[in-house]
Write an enzyme that holds these catalytic residues in place. Structure first.
Site, PDB file in Angstrom:
ATOM      1  CE  LYS A 288       7.214   6.831 -11.843  1.00 12.22           C
ATOM      2  NZ  LYS A 288       8.024   5.633 -11.827  1.00 12.22           N
TER       3      LYS A 288
ATOM      4  CD  GLU B 275      -1.054   8.668   2.481  1.00 14.33           C
ATOM      5  OE1 GLU B 275      -1.099   8.692   1.226  1.00 14.33           O
ATOM      6  OE2 GLU B 275      -1.129   7.616   3.142  1.00 14.33           O
TER       7      GLU B 275
ATOM      8  N   GLY C 110      10.058   5.992  -7.620  1.00 17.49           N
ATOM      9  CA  GLY C 110       9.882   7.007  -6.586  1.00 17.49           C
ATOM     10  C   GLY C 110      11.057   7.075  -5.620  1.00 17.49           C
ATOM     11  NE  ARG C 111      12.137   0.915  -4.203  1.00 17.73           N
ATOM     12  CZ  ARG C 111      10.998   0.508  -4.779  1.00 17.73           C
ATOM     13  NH1 ARG C 111       9.893   1.213  -4.637  1.00 17.73           N
ATOM     14  NH2 ARG C 111      10.962  -0.599  -5.493  1.00 17.73           N
TER      15      ARG C 111
ATOM     16  CD  GLU D 204       8.315   1.692  -1.622  1.00 21.44           C
ATOM     17  OE1 GLU D 204       7.304   1.947  -0.947  1.00 21.44           O
ATOM     18  OE2 GLU D 204       8.837   2.530  -2.379  1.00 21.44           O
TER      19      GLU D 204
ATOM     20  CG  HIS E 210      23.266   8.000  25.530  1.00 24.05           C
ATOM     21  ND1 HIS E 210      24.053   7.726  26.614  1.00 24.05           N
ATOM     22  CD2 HIS E 210      24.063   8.636  24.635  1.00 24.05           C
ATOM     23  CE1 HIS E 210      25.266   8.201  26.417  1.00 24.05           C
ATOM     24  NE2 HIS E 210      25.306   8.748  25.219  1.00 24.05           N
TER      25      HIS E 210
ATOM     26  CE  LYS F 172       0.386   3.736  -2.369  1.00 20.01           C
ATOM     27  NZ  LYS F 172       0.817   4.271  -3.644  1.00 20.01           N
TER      28      LYS F 172
HETATM   29  O1  F6P Z   1       3.026   3.704  -1.490  1.00 19.11           O
HETATM   30  C1  F6P Z   1       4.368   3.567  -1.847  1.00 19.11           C
HETATM   31  C2  F6P Z   1       4.766   4.621  -2.837  1.00 19.11           C
HETATM   32  O2  F6P Z   1       4.191   4.348  -4.073  1.00 19.11           O
HETATM   33  C3  F6P Z   1       6.267   4.745  -2.946  1.00 19.11           C
HETATM   34  O3  F6P Z   1       6.815   3.806  -3.784  1.00 19.11           O
HETATM   35  C4  F6P Z   1       6.408   6.162  -3.402  1.00 19.11           C
HETATM   36  O4  F6P Z   1       7.690   6.658  -3.213  1.00 19.11           O
HETATM   37  C5  F6P Z   1       5.376   6.841  -2.545  1.00 19.11           C
HETATM   38  O5  F6P Z   1       4.325   5.902  -2.424  1.00 19.11           O
HETATM   39  C6  F6P Z   1       4.838   8.126  -3.110  1.00 19.11           C
HETATM   40  O6  F6P Z   1       4.255   7.921  -4.372  1.00 19.11           O
HETATM   41  P1  F6P Z   1       3.936   9.120  -5.331  1.00 19.11           P
HETATM   42  O7  F6P Z   1       5.192   9.828  -5.645  1.00 19.11           O
HETATM   43  O8  F6P Z   1       3.287   8.510  -6.534  1.00 19.11           O
HETATM   44  O9  F6P Z   1       2.975  10.036  -4.607  1.00 19.11           O
END
Ligand code: F6P
Length: 512
Positions: A177, A183, A238-239, A324, A355, A481
């Site tokens: 987003k 990452e 995002g979520r 979150e 288990h 972050k």
């Molecule tokens: O670091 C948390 C977050 O911002 C989440 O809310 C989000 O789903 C995820 O990182 C990924 O963010 P993006 O879609 O901006 O890469």
């Protein structure tokens, strides 16, 4: 709960609720009619009706960022603003065309080869939803192409995918987003380097990349072409974004009609949520029970236990959705809330966890609530029946427990002498009274997945509304972050002696 069941033969009927093929049995919650009535009164007192209307109509329920939360518009729910639905529809039209071109072999890679493998790069909300659904759909639906996911910055994950992929036939979806998540960008750069090494730096690598983002300019700066950049609106968190263009990998792998079924399932839950009275409203009941457990009974954890291998990633998905969203502790006015909010969500396939860690549920000192999620297919196999049996046995055993007398009786029945019975019996006692809800869904399909993900989304919203917190921001995550960015950049801002010491130790270990 033993007493509550013993005193009321109709407890299951009174504390279960069915809607659109789903059944929510909450009779094994530590709840009475009067407690339930009080909780429903709490929802009214908190103005939940107005809250639902505010969310659906696009009011800035994300009050810190002054944004709407219109994930329901992404599934075309008719009570959301027409403009939001039109925005989604316009992107969807472009997605449909793109998917059709890939399937027809018209959209090809730099060397003219058709796309046969899609690698989805994203993390958090840009990863967990499509990953869960791909795992859930794959065993029963035909796939049009291979689909892989890489989220971790540890390149072991993406390397394992690239090692078996054919560069000429591979398409990368960069799903972010913000288009600034370290990452995801790291993996996107690794993919670009891998493609360049295999196809030549002069090859048109943009034919191997798609972006899904709210930051279209950053996607363009990365080199992703405009015609393969699909926007996601700012007003979808995002979520909550699995319903948006983030669903592209699913459309490519399973077909757009499968994704439509998923959206239809979400929409049907929206209709139920917006219209059913609170006392018969699945998300509202689930939310109130969560509040009862976390806020009133003070339970620490909430375990999500799917009885289906296909739903193995549901706990991870709900972990982000709930923790979150509602892992917050200040209200609208910035004042500390005076109560517990979201519990710690965890879990995994119930038959496997049984288990491993279920022991703590039976005899540990901490108290946890459970969601047993149980898909029921119409013609169950022997293994399906074993899954049903295990789920029902766990929920019943956690509720009933085993008393000291029952433990003694069991030991005596094994022919153990009296002294040994007295020594061992306390160790067999299980307190019981562990509250659970069982959600029955009619098998795992795109439609039922849409229903249950929307159910949990609405549950989260209801809880956030009643707790008085903002379910739609995530400022806490930003702190970690930013600190990672500082450490990587070598800045010594806010350095504590532990971090300094560890950095020095890592330095020493990496110089060898
Ligand atoms: O670091 C948390 C977050 O911002 C989440 O809310 C989000 O789903 C995820 O990182 C990924 O963010 P993006 O879609 O901006 O890469």
């Amino acid at each position: 709960m033993r007493d509550l069941f013993a005193g009321d033969a109709t407890r299951f009927e009174r504390f279960s609720c069915a809607a659109d093929g789903l059944l929510l049995d909450y009779s094994k919650q530590r709840i009475t009619s009067s407690a339930m009535a009080e909780l429903l009164a709490l929802a009214d007192e908190a103005g939940l009706k107005d809250g639902i209307a505010a969310m659906l109509s696009g009011e800035p329920v994300n009050f810190t960022e002054n944004r709407a939360a219109l994930h329901c518009a992404a599934r075309m729910f008719e009570l959301t603003p027409a403009a939001a639905r039109a925005e989604i529809a316009a992107t969807r039209k472009r997605l449909d065309t793109f998917v059709a071109r890939v399937h027809a072999g018209e959209f090809v890679g730099a060397t003219g080869r058709p796309i046969r493998h899609v690698v989805h790069l994203g993390i958090g909300g840009s990863d967990l939803g499509p990953r869960l659904l791909a795992e859930a759909f794959a065993p029963s639906l035909p796939t049009r192409l291979e689909l892989s996911f890489a989220a971790n910055v540890d390149d072991t994950e993406i390397r394992a995918i690239l090692d078996r992929a054919n560069p000429a036939e591979t398409l990368f979806i960069v799903a972010s987003k913000s288009f600034s998540t370290a990452e995801t960008l790291f993996n996107a750069r690794a993919a670009r380097a891998w493609l360049a090494a295999a196809l030549g730096a002069d090859a048109d690598l943009s034919r191997h990349f798609v972006a899904i983002s709210n930051n279209v300019a950053a996607a363009a700066a990365f080199g992703i072409a405009e015609d393969t950049t699909f926007p996601m609106p700012e007003w979808i968190g995002g979520r909550f974004s699995v319903w948006s263009a983030i669903g592209l990998p699913l459309m490519l792998a399973f077909g757009t009609e499968v994704f439509d079924d998923f959206l239809a399932g979400g929409r049907s839950m929206d209709t139920h949520f917006a219209t059913a009275p609170f006392a018969a409203n699945l998300p509202v009941i689930a939310a109130l029970l969560g509040i009862w457990n976390a806020t009133f009974l003070g339970l620490d954890g909430h375990a999500v236990l799917p009885y289906s291998h296909r739903l193995r990633s549901l706990p991870a998905y709900l972990q982000q959705l709930e923790m979150e969203s509602n892992g917050k502790s200040v209200d609208h006015q910035g004042q500390p809330v005076g109560w517990q909010t979201a519990p710690i969500i965890f879990g995994g396939p119930g038959t496997v966890g049984q288990h491993a860690y279920h022991q703590l549920f039976y005899q540990g000192t901490r108290k946890v609530a459970f969601d047993f999620v149980l898909p029921i297919c119409a013609t169950p196999s022997a293994t399906d029946r074993s899954l049903f049996g295990n789920a029902l046995a766990q929920s019943a055993a956690l509720m009933l427990g085993r008393t000291l007398d029952e433990a003694r009786t069991e030991l005596r029945a094994r022919g153990i002498d009296d002294a040994e019975v007295e020594r061992l019996a306390p160790h067999l006692v299980c307190a019981g009274n562990q509250p659970s809800t069982t959600l029955l869904m009619p098998s795992v399909t795109p439609f039922t997945l849409g229903q249950i993900l929307a159910l949990y989304e609405h549950k989260v919203f209801v809880q956030g509304w009643i707790w008085g917190i903002n379910s739609f921001d995530q400022y806490g995550v930003e702190l970690g972050k930013n600190m990672a960015r500082d450490i990587e950049a070598g800045s010594d801002r806010q350095r504590d002696s532990s971090t300094v010491g560890l950095l020095a130790a890592i330095d020493a270990m990496t110089r060898k």
